[in-house]
Design a protein around this motif. Sequence first.
Motif, PDB file in Angstrom:
ATOM      1  N   SER A  34      11.077 -69.817 -25.041  1.00  0.00           N
ATOM      2  CA  SER A  34      11.512 -70.496 -23.811  1.00  0.00           C
ATOM      3  C   SER A  34      12.491 -69.625 -23.034  1.00  0.00           C
ATOM      4  N   GLY A  35      13.388 -68.943 -23.772  1.00  0.00           N
ATOM      5  CA  GLY A  35      14.326 -68.044 -23.113  1.00  0.00           C
ATOM      6  C   GLY A  35      13.619 -66.893 -22.426  1.00  0.00           C
ATOM      7  N   ILE A  36      12.584 -66.358 -23.070  1.00  0.00           N
ATOM      8  CA  ILE A  36      11.815 -65.262 -22.475  1.00  0.00           C
ATOM      9  C   ILE A  36      11.085 -65.740 -21.218  1.00  0.00           C
ATOM     10  N   ILE A  37      10.466 -66.909 -21.300  1.00  0.00           N
ATOM     11  CA  ILE A  37       9.743 -67.464 -20.146  1.00  0.00           C
ATOM     12  C   ILE A  37      10.703 -67.735 -18.997  1.00  0.00           C
ATOM     13  N   PHE A  38      11.873 -68.294 -19.314  1.00  0.00           N
ATOM     14  CA  PHE A  38      12.861 -68.570 -18.267  1.00  0.00           C
ATOM     15  C   PHE A  38      13.328 -67.275 -17.612  1.00  0.00           C
ATOM     16  N   SER A  39      13.618 -66.264 -18.438  1.00  0.00           N
ATOM     17  CA  SER A  39      14.105 -64.989 -17.903  1.00  0.00           C
ATOM     18  C   SER A  39      13.099 -64.374 -16.941  1.00  0.00           C
ATOM     19  N   TYR A  40      11.833 -64.363 -17.344  1.00  0.00           N
ATOM     20  CA  TYR A  40      10.824 -63.722 -16.493  1.00  0.00           C
ATOM     21  C   TYR A  40      10.454 -64.586 -15.293  1.00  0.00           C
ATOM     22  N   SER A  41      10.593 -65.886 -15.409  1.00  0.00           N
ATOM     23  CA  SER A  41      10.364 -66.725 -14.228  1.00  0.00           C
ATOM     24  C   SER A  41      11.442 -66.466 -13.180  1.00  0.00           C
ATOM     25  N   GLN A  42      12.690 -66.266 -13.636  1.00  0.00           N
ATOM     26  CA  GLN A  42      13.769 -65.943 -12.702  1.00  0.00           C
ATOM     27  C   GLN A  42      13.584 -64.542 -12.122  1.00  0.00           C
ATOM     28  N   ILE A  43      13.078 -63.625 -12.935  1.00  0.00           N
ATOM     29  CA  ILE A  43      12.819 -62.267 -12.453  1.00  0.00           C
ATOM     30  C   ILE A  43      11.751 -62.289 -11.360  1.00  0.00           C
TER      31      ILE A  43
ATOM     32  N   ILE B 194      18.025 -57.283 -13.203  1.00  0.00           N
ATOM     33  CA  ILE B 194      17.315 -57.454 -11.931  1.00  0.00           C
ATOM     34  C   ILE B 194      17.935 -58.544 -11.067  1.00  0.00           C
ATOM     35  N   CYS B 195      18.362 -59.635 -11.699  1.00  0.00           N
ATOM     36  CA  CYS B 195      18.838 -60.789 -10.929  1.00  0.00           C
ATOM     37  C   CYS B 195      20.351 -60.764 -10.679  1.00  0.00           C
ATOM     38  N   GLN B 196      21.110 -60.148 -11.579  1.00  0.00           N
ATOM     39  CA  GLN B 196      22.562 -60.100 -11.421  1.00  0.00           C
ATOM     40  C   GLN B 196      23.078 -58.683 -11.694  1.00  0.00           C
ATOM     41  N   PRO B 197      22.620 -57.702 -10.945  1.00  0.00           N
ATOM     42  CA  PRO B 197      22.975 -56.307 -11.245  1.00  0.00           C
ATOM     43  C   PRO B 197      24.470 -56.022 -11.167  1.00  0.00           C
TER      44      PRO B 197
END
Length: 273
Positions: free
Chosen positions: A211-220, A126-129
């Motif tokens: 933490s990685g999951i939270i970071f990923s979805y916060s960026q999404i 989503i962020c870097q297609p």
Amino acid sequence: MEPRNQTVDLQFLLLKLTDDPGLQPLLFSLFLAMYLVTILGNLLIILAISSDPHLHTPIYSFLSDLSFTDLCLSTSILPKMLLNIQSQNHHISYTACFSQGFFVLMFLVLENCLLSAMAYDRYVTICQPLMYSTIMNPQFCFQFILVSLSTGIVDTMVHTVMLLQLSFCTDLEIPNFCELAQAIKPARSDTLINYILVYILSVLLGGSSLSGIIFSYSQIICSLLRMPSSGRKYKAPSTCGSHLLVVLLFYGTGFGVYISSAVTGSSRMSAVA
């Protein structure tokens, strides 16, 4: 009772979920149905992904690995649990208990890592297609699985080796299946180092993945808010909903079980949880 070192005839008593004989058939049917659904569902996912070339992508590769891991995790627990419900003998040998605990913990760590990998895949999608094919290449996916599996084996070996140093009495009760963290409780040796390792490694592995999951979805979420097209805003979350549901079930039930166990301090309640 005098503690003794581990011997091949040492056995653990697996606590029953209930002492009511009338509930035993109901529990057996419930867990058998859960196990059969787990096997069927995961096998269908694996077969569908492996048979369709269009699904040979990183996200579906991780999904296939997650299904296989879930299948192995359930098989490590439920067959012995079903056998115990049906039989009058609720004992398990020292070797069998530690073997079961080894595989349960290893597959839990692997599943934990796979969930974080799937979140990262959604983030890149989503962020870097434009960079997706470069970042999520087959070599990276293979290396990640290899590192995750190695991490699970090393983590489990550390706990197992430390557990083998403990001494136990003959009366050993643990909840309904063998978990290395639960096997520490009936030990008569000093278990401080064991508990320190459990907490440190749990926080390190579980915390880093979460933490990685939270970071990923916060960026999404931030990326979705910047999207000008409302259509893309609705399309992107639809690819993440199923993964988020699995994450909530995995971590939510895990936290619930351990929090309830810590609050009640009852082995019987731990078995029910």
